[in-house]
Design a protein around this motif. Structure first.
Motif, mmCIF file in Angstrom:
data_model
loop_
_atom_site.group_PDB
_atom_site.id
_atom_site.type_symbol
_atom_site.label_atom_id
_atom_site.label_comp_id
_atom_site.label_asym_id
_atom_site.label_seq_id
_atom_site.Cartn_x
_atom_site.Cartn_y
_atom_site.Cartn_z
ATOM 1 N N LEU A 49 154.395 -12.958 140.708
ATOM 2 C CA LEU A 49 153.877 -11.659 139.783
ATOM 3 C C LEU A 49 154.586 -10.502 140.529
ATOM 4 N N GLY A 81 147.951 -7.681 125.455
ATOM 5 C CA GLY A 81 148.046 -8.734 126.423
ATOM 6 C C GLY A 81 147.468 -8.381 127.769
ATOM 7 N N ALA A 85 145.709 -11.286 130.459
ATOM 8 C CA ALA A 85 146.497 -11.366 131.523
ATOM 9 C C ALA A 85 145.580 -11.156 132.695
ATOM 10 N N GLY A 89 144.557 -14.347 135.220
ATOM 11 C CA GLY A 89 144.881 -13.984 136.337
ATOM 12 C C GLY A 89 143.698 -14.329 137.508
ATOM 13 N N GLY A 142 150.171 -12.309 127.377
ATOM 14 C CA GLY A 142 149.527 -12.018 128.639
ATOM 15 C C GLY A 142 148.906 -13.063 129.255
ATOM 16 N N THR A 145 151.370 -14.945 131.464
ATOM 17 C CA THR A 145 151.588 -14.232 132.590
ATOM 18 C C THR A 145 150.575 -14.294 133.607
ATOM 19 N N GLY A 146 149.211 -14.178 133.117
ATOM 20 C CA GLY A 146 148.409 -13.997 134.212
ATOM 21 C C GLY A 146 148.195 -15.306 134.745
ATOM 22 N N ASN A 182 152.379 -6.634 131.671
ATOM 23 C CA ASN A 182 151.734 -7.777 131.679
ATOM 24 C C ASN A 182 151.418 -8.433 133.227
ATOM 25 N N SER A 183 152.529 -8.251 133.897
ATOM 26 C CA SER A 183 152.737 -8.921 135.456
ATOM 27 C C SER A 183 151.769 -7.566 136.168
ATOM 28 N N ALA A 186 147.849 -8.708 135.569
ATOM 29 C CA ALA A 186 147.863 -9.910 136.294
ATOM 30 C C ALA A 186 147.638 -9.663 137.759
#
Length: 249
Positions: A49, A81, A85, A89, A142, A145-146, A182-183, A186
């Motif tokens: 991430l 998202g 996310a 995460g 999302g 990504t998480g 999104n990153s 997360a």
């Protein structure tokens, strides 16, 4: 020294793919961190991430300069998202390593197969967008990504083309905005887990990926058609199958 060289080479390859394809390159970050650099799955997804966020920002700057980022559309898509996310995460840190690895392998294989399909060309003038579909696509991206520590560009680009009706070039640029947001969400969810990352590896890996992202954007203009995408897809498919077999057997 060996770890540093591996980190630089892996980072450069991932940056090339991310810059050239607008996504997908980050999917290789997790297996590279696990199998080349000895990270656990949880550490690899978190480190990924960090790498994805900074590399996406670098690639985003280049695409924004060329006018290929639709800011309002990307922000609205990403907004759907953010919560998924963060929730995914946070949940990822409580799951067994094997579950995360199998889930990642399946998603990576699907990403590779998606890349091997003929690319759809979005219309230059957007048709009417279904808000429900757009929100669902953004939320799903999302969550991926998480949960898995990947940017999700392999999902964002076709969603931006098929759901939000963006032309392909703008979908690639806009996907980088979505990936970045999104990153970050997360990463925020994982910030309080107290996980230790080996920054002596993560930092050069990220730096090489950021430099590779600039070259990837230029490379995408020189290669014929989807050559870069097809080569990357076959590599990703091989890696995902290897990870799955290694985990299950």
């Amino acid at each position: 020294m060996t770890a540093l060289i591996l980190a630089l080479v892996a980072g450069a390859v991932i940056g090339l793919a991310l810059g050239g394809l607008g996504g997908g390159g980050s999917v290789l970050a997790v297996p590279a961190l696990i199998y080349l650099l000895g990270f656990t799955t949880a550490e690899a997804t978190t480190a990924s991430l960090v790498i994805v966020t900074l590399t996406s920002v670098t690639a985003l700057a280049g695409h924004a300069r060329d006018g290929n980022v639709v800011w309002r559309t990307g922000l609205l898509f990403a907004a759907a998202g953010i919560v998924p996310a963060m929730l995914a995460g946070a949940a990822a840190g409580h799951l067994p390593q094997a579950v995360l690895t199998v889930a990642f392998s399946v998603i990576a294989a699907l990403a590779a197969l998606r890349m091997l399909r003929p690319a759809r060309t979005g219309p230059e003038s957007g048709a009417r967008v279904n808000p429900g579909k757009a929100g669902a696509a953004g939320a799903g991206l999302g969550a991926v990504t998480g949960f898995l520590g990947v940017g999700g560009g392999f999902l964002a680009v076709p969603a931006l083309v098929g759901v939000l009706k963006l032309p392909m070039r703008r979908a690639v640029g806009t996907s980088l905005l979505v990936i970045t947001i999104n990153s970050l969400a997360a990463l925020g969810a994982r910030a309080g887990t107290g996980m230790h990352l080996d920054w002596a590896v993560v930092a050069p890996f990220t730096a090489a990926a950021m430099l590779g992202a600039w070259d990837g954007k230029r490379l995408s203009k020189k290669l014929k058609g989807g050559t870069l995408q097809r080569v990357f897809a076959y590599v990703l498919l091989a890696v995902s199958v290897s990870m799955l077999l290694d985990t299950l057997f």
